[in-house]
Design a protein around this motif. Structure first.
Motif, PDB file in Angstrom:
ATOM      1  N   ARG A 158       4.819  51.901  47.321  1.00  0.00           N
ATOM      2  CA  ARG A 158       4.142  51.439  46.105  1.00  0.00           C
ATOM      3  C   ARG A 158       5.039  50.656  45.161  1.00  0.00           C
ATOM      4  N   SER A 159       6.330  50.977  45.144  1.00  0.00           N
ATOM      5  CA  SER A 159       7.235  50.306  44.207  1.00  0.00           C
ATOM      6  C   SER A 159       7.407  48.820  44.534  1.00  0.00           C
ATOM      7  N   LYS A 160       7.127  48.424  45.784  1.00  0.00           N
ATOM      8  CA  LYS A 160       7.316  47.029  46.192  1.00  0.00           C
ATOM      9  C   LYS A 160       6.013  46.240  46.252  1.00  0.00           C
ATOM     10  N   MET A 161       4.911  46.901  45.968  1.00  0.00           N
ATOM     11  CA  MET A 161       3.612  46.238  46.059  1.00  0.00           C
ATOM     12  C   MET A 161       3.295  45.427  44.801  1.00  0.00           C
ATOM     13  N   LYS A 162       2.601  44.328  45.010  1.00  0.00           N
ATOM     14  CA  LYS A 162       2.099  43.542  43.900  1.00  0.00           C
ATOM     15  C   LYS A 162       0.839  44.207  43.355  1.00  0.00           C
ATOM     16  N   LYS A 163       0.396  43.765  42.182  1.00  0.00           N
ATOM     17  CA  LYS A 163      -0.737  44.397  41.514  1.00  0.00           C
ATOM     18  C   LYS A 163      -1.981  44.419  42.396  1.00  0.00           C
ATOM     19  N   GLY A 164      -2.311  43.311  43.012  1.00  0.00           N
ATOM     20  CA  GLY A 164      -3.499  43.244  43.861  1.00  0.00           C
ATOM     21  C   GLY A 164      -3.388  44.157  45.070  1.00  0.00           C
ATOM     22  N   GLU A 165      -2.212  44.243  45.649  1.00  0.00           N
ATOM     23  CA  GLU A 165      -1.995  45.121  46.802  1.00  0.00           C
ATOM     24  C   GLU A 165      -2.163  46.582  46.409  1.00  0.00           C
ATOM     25  N   LEU A 166      -1.629  46.923  45.261  1.00  0.00           N
ATOM     26  CA  LEU A 166      -1.776  48.296  44.771  1.00  0.00           C
ATOM     27  C   LEU A 166      -3.249  48.648  44.568  1.00  0.00           C
ATOM     28  N   ALA A 167      -4.000  47.735  43.967  1.00  0.00           N
ATOM     29  CA  ALA A 167      -5.419  47.972  43.707  1.00  0.00           C
ATOM     30  C   ALA A 167      -6.177  48.195  45.008  1.00  0.00           C
ATOM     31  N   ASP A 168      -5.906  47.373  46.020  1.00  0.00           N
ATOM     32  CA  ASP A 168      -6.600  47.509  47.307  1.00  0.00           C
ATOM     33  C   ASP A 168      -6.243  48.818  48.009  1.00  0.00           C
ATOM     34  N   LYS A 169      -4.961  49.178  47.959  1.00  0.00           N
ATOM     35  CA  LYS A 169      -4.526  50.401  48.614  1.00  0.00           C
ATOM     36  C   LYS A 169      -5.118  51.631  47.915  1.00  0.00           C
ATOM     37  N   LEU A 170      -5.173  51.565  46.593  1.00  0.00           N
ATOM     38  CA  LEU A 170      -5.755  52.680  45.842  1.00  0.00           C
ATOM     39  C   LEU A 170      -7.249  52.822  46.119  1.00  0.00           C
ATOM     40  N   LEU A 171      -7.928  51.721  46.331  1.00  0.00           N
ATOM     41  CA  LEU A 171      -9.349  51.770  46.675  1.00  0.00           C
ATOM     42  C   LEU A 171      -9.544  52.562  47.964  1.00  0.00           C
ATOM     43  N   GLU A 172      -8.660  52.342  48.935  1.00  0.00           N
ATOM     44  CA  GLU A 172      -8.717  53.082  50.199  1.00  0.00           C
ATOM     45  C   GLU A 172      -8.490  54.573  49.965  1.00  0.00           C
ATOM     46  N   CYS A 173      -7.498  54.892  49.169  1.00  0.00           N
ATOM     47  CA  CYS A 173      -7.160  56.297  48.923  1.00  0.00           C
ATOM     48  C   CYS A 173      -8.276  57.038  48.197  1.00  0.00           C
ATOM     49  N   ILE A 174      -8.743  56.439  47.123  1.00  0.00           N
ATOM     50  CA  ILE A 174      -9.718  57.113  46.276  1.00  0.00           C
ATOM     51  C   ILE A 174     -11.041  57.333  46.998  1.00  0.00           C
ATOM     52  N   THR A 175     -11.408  56.440  47.889  1.00  0.00           N
ATOM     53  CA  THR A 175     -12.696  56.550  48.588  1.00  0.00           C
ATOM     54  C   THR A 175     -12.565  57.188  49.972  1.00  0.00           C
ATOM     55  N   ASP A 176     -11.374  57.667  50.304  1.00  0.00           N
ATOM     56  CA  ASP A 176     -11.198  58.386  51.567  1.00  0.00           C
ATOM     57  C   ASP A 176     -11.841  59.776  51.416  1.00  0.00           C
ATOM     58  N   LYS A 177     -12.730  60.110  52.332  1.00  0.00           N
ATOM     59  CA  LYS A 177     -13.505  61.347  52.199  1.00  0.00           C
ATOM     60  C   LYS A 177     -12.622  62.595  52.163  1.00  0.00           C
ATOM     61  N   GLU A 178     -11.618  62.645  53.023  1.00  0.00           N
ATOM     62  CA  GLU A 178     -10.756  63.829  53.072  1.00  0.00           C
ATOM     63  C   GLU A 178      -9.871  63.925  51.830  1.00  0.00           C
ATOM     64  N   VAL A 179      -9.419  62.776  51.355  1.00  0.00           N
ATOM     65  CA  VAL A 179      -8.605  62.768  50.134  1.00  0.00           C
ATOM     66  C   VAL A 179      -9.448  63.228  48.944  1.00  0.00           C
ATOM     67  N   LEU A 180     -10.671  62.707  48.865  1.00  0.00           N
ATOM     68  CA  LEU A 180     -11.561  63.102  47.767  1.00  0.00           C
ATOM     69  C   LEU A 180     -11.875  64.595  47.851  1.00  0.00           C
ATOM     70  N   LYS A 181     -12.095  65.075  49.061  1.00  0.00           N
ATOM     71  CA  LYS A 181     -12.389  66.492  49.244  1.00  0.00           C
ATOM     72  C   LYS A 181     -11.243  67.358  48.731  1.00  0.00           C
TER      73      LYS A 181
END
Length: 391
Positions: free
Chosen positions: A48-71
């Motif tokens: 995460r420390s090397k990611m640009k703003k847009g990359e961070l946003a896209d990666k976070l979208l994956e994390c937040i909407t991952d069913k197991e992570v949300l669970k």
């Protein structure tokens, strides 16, 4: 408790200034790099420390909407947090300037609730994509899993608060006696380890589940004292509904004795109900900690509640003694002093109140004159009033 002005100020401090939007991709791409970095830290996004703003946003979208992570995130929510989240899910947007920040900070930190401040109003919402994944979970067996997590959490919290320290196998025994779906020590330990992913008011220490503040010094003196006082004693186990009330660390049983003490103070010493209720809270805590009577009487002085006569001091001391005798003590395994004495067969014929360690004995004579500073203190300490309860 914070007043509305303070609540509002705290909420505004953590809100996004601007119009509300419910699309998670839009939300994330409009957040500052600092806020995205904070979210990425919560989700432990690799690189995460090397990611640009847009990359961070896209990666976070994956994390937040991952069913197991949300669970996993949902399972770690506390009861008041969960209740609030459910109310937010059921609405497109909630407008409330005074919602307690502590109840939704967990969701805010995980990007599952977003707050906006616009036109002097605070808006809170659950992003559309989060609602969709949550609906999928609700359609599965998630609800039963959540209910079990929350039940075990409440038992651990309640047992730590009520007993101070308890072995996991004893807690498992209590749980299994009160619930059809049993649990093992291994399962309880696994639950505890997951709960420990967040700051809790309980912890595991030297093989015991304990209330967190029991160990506040390097030598763990309070913990050792409790174990010593509990040695060889049985546990008092309240009914399930009563026991689980102790999962709220502020709960205590309002006994008839405490009620009588409160009534006397209201009638004879102070008519301000708020002050008296606060005083009763402190007296109950002092009784549970087996504090000296001088400390309890000093609480009256702090609140500028004055005694006009020795008779009043005598009555308050008697009522405090009665409250103590009916207080459930961790050092007694949850039994009151009277119950413990009965179990130990130490009572002789007739009624003999257990004498609390603070020597709250008073003479039986009725004294109506005002207390002189050089008079013997009616608490029975042997000191002059000015050197004891009159300090």
């Amino acid at each position: 408790m914070l007043d509305n002005k303070a609540l509002e100020a705290t909420n505004i401090q953590h809100a996004i200034i601007g119009d509300a939007m419910s699309s998670l991709p839009d939300i994330l791409h409009n957040l500052t790099k600092t806020r995205l970095a904070a979210l990425a830290s919560v989700y432990k996004v690799p690189g995460r420390s090397k990611m640009k703003k847009g990359e961070l946003a896209d990666k976070l979208l994956e994390c937040i909407t991952d069913k197991e992570v949300l669970k996993s995130t949902l399972l770690m929510a506390r009861a008041e947090e969960w209740k609030l989240f459910k109310s937010f899910v059921e609405e497109a947007v909630v407008q409330d300037n005074y919602v307690p920040y502590g109840y939704y900070a967990y969701w805010l930190d995980h990007g599952l609730v977003i707050s906006y401040f616009s036109d002097s109003k605070l808006y809170l919402l659950v992003p559309d994509e989060v609602k969709s994944v949550y609906a999928e979970l609700e359609a599965s067996s998630f609800r039963s899993v959540l209910d079990r997590y929350q039940l075990v959490f409440r038992y651990i919290s309640a047992a730590a608060n009520f007993y101070g320290a308890i072995k996991p196998d004893k807690l498992v025994e209590i749980f299994n006696e009160q619930n059809e779906e049993e649990i093992t020590v291994q399962e309880l330990t696994s639950f505890y380890e997951q709960f420990s992913g967040r700051d809790q008011l309980f912890r595991m220490y030297r093989g015991y589940l304990i209330v967190e503040d029991l160990v506040y010094s390097d030598d763990a003196a309070e913990f050792k004292r409790l174990l010593k006082s509990m040695k060889g004693k049985s546990y008092y186990v309240p009914e399930k509904d009563e026991l689980l009330k102790y999962s709220n660390g502020l709960y205590y049983e309002m006994t008839p004795q405490l009620t009588a003490l409160r009534s006397y103070i209201i009638k004879e010493l102070c008519q301000d109900a708020d002050i008296v209720d606060d005083l009763i809270d402190v007296i109950q805590l002092d009784c549970s900690l087996e504090s000296p009577i001088q400390e309890i009487m000093h609480e009256f002085k702090i609140r500028k509640i004055e005694f006009d006569s020795l008779e009043q001091v005598q009555m308050v001391t008697y009522l405090v003694t009665e409250a103590y005798n009916h207080t459930r003590l961790a050092s007694n395994g949850g039994y009151t002093p009277l119950e413990r004495r009965a179990i130990s067969k130490e009572l002789e014929s007739g009624y003999r109140p257990a004498v609390p360690p603070f020597r709250a004995q008073v003479k039986n004579q009725v004294i109506s004159k005002k207390i002189g500073r050089n008079d013997p203190c009616p608490c029975g300490s042997g000191l002059k009033y000015k050197k004891c309860c009159g300090k």
